[in-house]
Design a protein around this motif. Sequence first.
Motif, PDB file in Angstrom:
ATOM      1  N   ASN A 421       0.814  -1.229   0.000  1.00  0.00           N
ATOM      2  CA  ASN A 421       0.000   0.000   0.000  1.00  0.00           C
ATOM      3  C   ASN A 421       0.842   1.272   0.000  1.00  0.00           C
ATOM      4  O   ASN A 421       0.342   2.342   0.340  1.00  0.00           O
ATOM      5  N   VAL A 422       2.094   1.162  -0.399  1.00  0.00           N
ATOM      6  CA  VAL A 422       3.005   2.307  -0.356  1.00  0.00           C
ATOM      7  C   VAL A 422       3.537   2.596  -1.759  1.00  0.00           C
ATOM      8  O   VAL A 422       4.026   1.693  -2.446  1.00  0.00           O
ATOM      9  N   LEU A 423       3.424   3.856  -2.182  1.00  0.00           N
ATOM     10  CA  LEU A 423       4.079   4.307  -3.407  1.00  0.00           C
ATOM     11  C   LEU A 423       5.479   4.771  -3.044  1.00  0.00           C
ATOM     12  O   LEU A 423       5.639   5.619  -2.166  1.00  0.00           O
ATOM     13  N   ARG A 424       6.485   4.220  -3.697  1.00  0.00           N
ATOM     14  CA  ARG A 424       7.848   4.658  -3.404  1.00  0.00           C
ATOM     15  C   ARG A 424       8.396   5.463  -4.578  1.00  0.00           C
ATOM     16  O   ARG A 424       8.208   5.109  -5.738  1.00  0.00           O
ATOM     17  N   LEU A 425       9.056   6.550  -4.247  1.00  0.00           N
ATOM     18  CA  LEU A 425       9.572   7.474  -5.247  1.00  0.00           C
ATOM     19  C   LEU A 425      11.088   7.473  -5.192  1.00  0.00           C
ATOM     20  O   LEU A 425      11.685   7.797  -4.156  1.00  0.00           O
ATOM     21  N   LEU A 426      11.701   7.104  -6.309  1.00  0.00           N
ATOM     22  CA  LEU A 426      13.157   6.990  -6.406  1.00  0.00           C
ATOM     23  C   LEU A 426      13.658   7.679  -7.676  1.00  0.00           C
ATOM     24  O   LEU A 426      14.255   7.035  -8.542  1.00  0.00           O
ATOM     25  N   PRO A 427      13.427   8.967  -7.833  1.00  0.00           N
ATOM     26  CA  PRO A 427      13.881   9.622  -9.064  1.00  0.00           C
ATOM     27  C   PRO A 427      15.397   9.662  -9.148  1.00  0.00           C
ATOM     28  O   PRO A 427      16.089   9.670  -8.114  1.00  0.00           O
ATOM     29  N   PRO A 428      15.950   9.686 -10.350  1.00  0.00           N
ATOM     30  CA  PRO A 428      17.391   9.904 -10.477  1.00  0.00           C
ATOM     31  C   PRO A 428      17.772  11.229  -9.817  1.00  0.00           C
ATOM     32  O   PRO A 428      17.001  12.195  -9.852  1.00  0.00           O
ATOM     33  N   LEU A 429      18.937  11.277  -9.233  1.00  0.00           N
ATOM     34  CA  LEU A 429      19.364  12.501  -8.554  1.00  0.00           C
ATOM     35  C   LEU A 429      19.622  13.635  -9.535  1.00  0.00           C
ATOM     36  O   LEU A 429      19.727  14.797  -9.125  1.00  0.00           O
ATOM     37  N   VAL A 430      19.700  13.323 -10.819  1.00  0.00           N
ATOM     38  CA  VAL A 430      19.966  14.340 -11.839  1.00  0.00           C
ATOM     39  C   VAL A 430      18.685  14.869 -12.485  1.00  0.00           C
ATOM     40  O   VAL A 430      18.753  15.667 -13.426  1.00  0.00           O
ATOM     41  N   ILE A 431      17.542  14.463 -11.984  1.00  0.00           N
ATOM     42  CA  ILE A 431      16.289  14.903 -12.600  1.00  0.00           C
ATOM     43  C   ILE A 431      16.144  16.421 -12.466  1.00  0.00           C
ATOM     44  O   ILE A 431      16.499  17.015 -11.445  1.00  0.00           O
ATOM     45  N   GLY A 432      15.628  17.062 -13.502  1.00  0.00           N
ATOM     46  CA  GLY A 432      15.370  18.494 -13.444  1.00  0.00           C
ATOM     47  C   GLY A 432      14.162  18.798 -12.567  1.00  0.00           C
ATOM     48  O   GLY A 432      13.218  18.004 -12.490  1.00  0.00           O
ATOM     49  N   GLU A 433      14.157  19.962 -11.929  1.00  0.00           N
ATOM     50  CA  GLU A 433      13.082  20.275 -10.991  1.00  0.00           C
ATOM     51  C   GLU A 433      11.734  20.410 -11.692  1.00  0.00           C
ATOM     52  O   GLU A 433      10.711  19.965 -11.161  1.00  0.00           O
ATOM     53  N   ASP A 434      11.708  21.005 -12.870  1.00  0.00           N
ATOM     54  CA  ASP A 434      10.433  21.124 -13.579  1.00  0.00           C
ATOM     55  C   ASP A 434       9.852  19.755 -13.893  1.00  0.00           C
ATOM     56  O   ASP A 434       8.643  19.519 -13.753  1.00  0.00           O
ATOM     57  N   LEU A 435      10.708  18.848 -14.332  1.00  0.00           N
ATOM     58  CA  LEU A 435      10.266  17.493 -14.656  1.00  0.00           C
ATOM     59  C   LEU A 435       9.800  16.776 -13.390  1.00  0.00           C
ATOM     60  O   LEU A 435       8.775  16.070 -13.399  1.00  0.00           O
ATOM     61  N   LEU A 436      10.523  16.951 -12.303  1.00  0.00           N
ATOM     62  CA  LEU A 436      10.141  16.348 -11.027  1.00  0.00           C
ATOM     63  C   LEU A 436       8.759  16.833 -10.600  1.00  0.00           C
ATOM     64  O   LEU A 436       7.885  16.029 -10.237  1.00  0.00           O
ATOM     65  N   ARG A 437       8.547  18.132 -10.646  1.00  0.00           N
ATOM     66  CA  ARG A 437       7.242  18.671 -10.226  1.00  0.00           C
ATOM     67  C   ARG A 437       6.126  18.188 -11.153  1.00  0.00           C
ATOM     68  O   ARG A 437       5.014  17.893 -10.691  1.00  0.00           O
ATOM     69  N   GLU A 438       6.400  18.092 -12.426  1.00  0.00           N
ATOM     70  CA  GLU A 438       5.371  17.607 -13.357  1.00  0.00           C
ATOM     71  C   GLU A 438       4.954  16.190 -12.995  1.00  0.00           C
ATOM     72  O   GLU A 438       3.759  15.863 -12.951  1.00  0.00           O
ATOM     73  N   GLY A 439       5.930  15.325 -12.721  1.00  0.00           N
ATOM     74  CA  GLY A 439       5.604  13.954 -12.345  1.00  0.00           C
ATOM     75  C   GLY A 439       4.855  13.868 -11.036  1.00  0.00           C
ATOM     76  O   GLY A 439       3.918  13.076 -10.883  1.00  0.00           O
ATOM     77  N   LEU A 440       5.235  14.703 -10.076  1.00  0.00           N
ATOM     78  CA  LEU A 440       4.552  14.703  -8.780  1.00  0.00           C
ATOM     79  C   LEU A 440       3.107  15.160  -8.917  1.00  0.00           C
ATOM     80  O   LEU A 440       2.211  14.652  -8.227  1.00  0.00           O
ATOM     81  N   ARG A 441       2.848  16.087  -9.817  1.00  0.00           N
ATOM     82  CA  ARG A 441       1.475  16.557 -10.010  1.00  0.00           C
ATOM     83  C   ARG A 441       0.599  15.495 -10.661  1.00  0.00           C
ATOM     84  O   ARG A 441      -0.614  15.440 -10.421  1.00  0.00           O
ATOM     85  N   VAL A 442       1.205  14.638 -11.468  1.00  0.00           N
ATOM     86  CA  VAL A 442       0.470  13.491 -11.997  1.00  0.00           C
ATOM     87  C   VAL A 442       0.058  12.572 -10.844  1.00  0.00           C
ATOM     88  O   VAL A 442      -1.075  12.069 -10.798  1.00  0.00           O
ATOM     89  N   ILE A 443       0.964  12.366  -9.885  1.00  0.00           N
ATOM     90  CA  ILE A 443       0.642  11.547  -8.712  1.00  0.00           C
ATOM     91  C   ILE A 443      -0.479  12.186  -7.902  1.00  0.00           C
ATOM     92  O   ILE A 443      -1.424  11.509  -7.472  1.00  0.00           O
ATOM     93  N   VAL A 444      -0.389  13.492  -7.688  1.00  0.00           N
ATOM     94  CA  VAL A 444      -1.428  14.209  -6.947  1.00  0.00           C
ATOM     95  C   VAL A 444      -2.789  14.010  -7.619  1.00  0.00           C
ATOM     96  O   VAL A 444      -3.791  13.695  -6.963  1.00  0.00           O
ATOM     97  N   ASP A 445      -2.829  14.187  -8.926  1.00  0.00           N
ATOM     98  CA  ASP A 445      -4.091  14.037  -9.654  1.00  0.00           C
ATOM     99  C   ASP A 445      -4.632  12.616  -9.522  1.00  0.00           C
ATOM    100  O   ASP A 445      -5.847  12.405  -9.339  1.00  0.00           O
ATOM    101  N   ALA A 446      -3.739  11.633  -9.604  1.00  0.00           N
ATOM    102  CA  ALA A 446      -4.176  10.231  -9.504  1.00  0.00           C
ATOM    103  C   ALA A 446      -4.740   9.929  -8.130  1.00  0.00           C
ATOM    104  O   ALA A 446      -5.752   9.216  -7.991  1.00  0.00           O
ATOM    105  N   ILE A 447      -4.117  10.469  -7.093  1.00  0.00           N
ATOM    106  CA  ILE A 447      -4.623  10.246  -5.732  1.00  0.00           C
ATOM    107  C   ILE A 447      -5.951  10.954  -5.525  1.00  0.00           C
ATOM    108  O   ILE A 447      -6.893  10.399  -4.935  1.00  0.00           O
ATOM    109  N   GLU A 448      -6.043  12.182  -6.018  1.00  0.00           N
ATOM    110  CA  GLU A 448      -7.300  12.925  -5.856  1.00  0.00           C
ATOM    111  C   GLU A 448      -8.433  12.258  -6.622  1.00  0.00           C
ATOM    112  O   GLU A 448      -9.593  12.303  -6.196  1.00  0.00           O
ATOM    113  N   ASP A 449      -8.116  11.617  -7.737  1.00  0.00           N
ATOM    114  CA  ASP A 449      -9.140  10.922  -8.523  1.00  0.00           C
ATOM    115  C   ASP A 449      -9.780   9.769  -7.763  1.00  0.00           C
ATOM    116  O   ASP A 449     -10.958   9.449  -7.960  1.00  0.00           O
ATOM    117  N   ILE A 450      -8.993   9.109  -6.882  1.00  0.00           N
ATOM    118  CA  ILE A 450      -9.544   7.945  -6.176  1.00  0.00           C
ATOM    119  C   ILE A 450     -10.324   8.369  -4.943  1.00  0.00           C
ATOM    120  O   ILE A 450     -10.926   7.514  -4.298  1.00  0.00           O
TER     121      ILE A 450
END
Length: 450
Positions: A421-450
Amino acid sequence: MADATTALNGGVLQRRQVVTALPGPRSEALQVGRDRALPRGLGKVLPIFVERAGGGIIVDVDGNHLIDFASGIAVTSVGASAPAVVDAVSEQVARFTHTCFLVTEYESYVEVAQRLNELTPGDHAKTTALFSTGSEAIENAVKIARVATGRSGVITFDDAFHGRGLFTLAMTAKEVPYKRGFGPFSDQVHRAPFPNPLRWPAGAEKAAEEALAALRSLLAEVGPDTIAAIVVEPIQGEGGFVVPAPGFLPGLVEIAAEHGIVLIADEIQAGIARTGQWFACDHEGVVPDLIVTAKALAGGLPLAAVTGRAEIMDAADPGALGGTYAGNPLACAAALATLRTIEEADLIAAARRIEEVVRDELQPLVGEGGPVVDLRGRGAMMAVELVRPGTTEPDPGAAATVAKRCHEQGVVVLVSGTQGNVLRLLPPLVIGEDLLREGLRVIVDAIEDI
């Protein structure tokens, strides 16, 4: 944190781009051959086939660009095609691919050992032996502890994961899918409670004290003079990225020293800059006797290590440690380039910044009555625990649904936890911040949808 123009992305466009349903038609066609050729025991998270990857992006054979929040399960911390790693491996493969270090030696093996002796916690004399996988390294750490102490017993903890080898399966807590049908297992493994602050019955403030008391009771029951090693993940991996209650790890150091037990820190997933320190032990100033690393050590090539007190490591007879592929020269070249990249790009600071961004985006989801009961972790090793709203009852169905929706939107996330029941997040340490935030917002939307 690195941005989208970083040279560490291997030339891969740092942009999420979903051009087909996932999986796409080419991946689906390849999956048919995969299913015919491979046994069903090999699981799969997202059935796409990868064409290339770099930075924070995975590109599949259908041209989809997916945001990578898995890093090959915490392996490609410097990116899946980091130029320094690619160059080092290319140069090494042109010189020689293998000799077996136990037959004819090469400098890079020694250099990796020297670097780990320097970087791991403690200023005592250390030596390092290299292996190929984390499970193999854990089993060798136990072998070393046994010969050093003349004892056979091993203590592990609830919700622990230590590998898929026959002995490490005995150390692993999760029955399905890892252990079912593979027994019997060694009866020399004993399990103690792990102080999960969220779920400790008496509350987080009592967790460390009571878990240490339970460990002392277990030692009294089995006899401390029968225990060779205590093996602990400073942050649990498969168990759900659980950070133990403060004071627990230092307490383990005291108990182990009191009884002459070897304390082994399993830093396979948490180590090598992942948590915003070189090692998760560093957050509490803990100095284990032996420390096991793997995963991110060699930037995607198979390499693992046991590093520890020289007097303990030297207990094994000549020829008792090693393996045909252990410390392969390609992996050693990759490891040296990986460690150099972490330092030169200051990826330890990048991991800390990733935690700040994750907390900024996901912390608002945590609250009474909602499906998110906890956001936890350190650095770029973060987790979201999902429960049935209004309770603390694990909800693996919700985690699976959120992960599926993220995958459909081009974000690769993993599910973990003993209850799934746990989502684990392991992004590469070189990920860009804009890309990181975009992916996190997809997670937020998916959680809010349920």
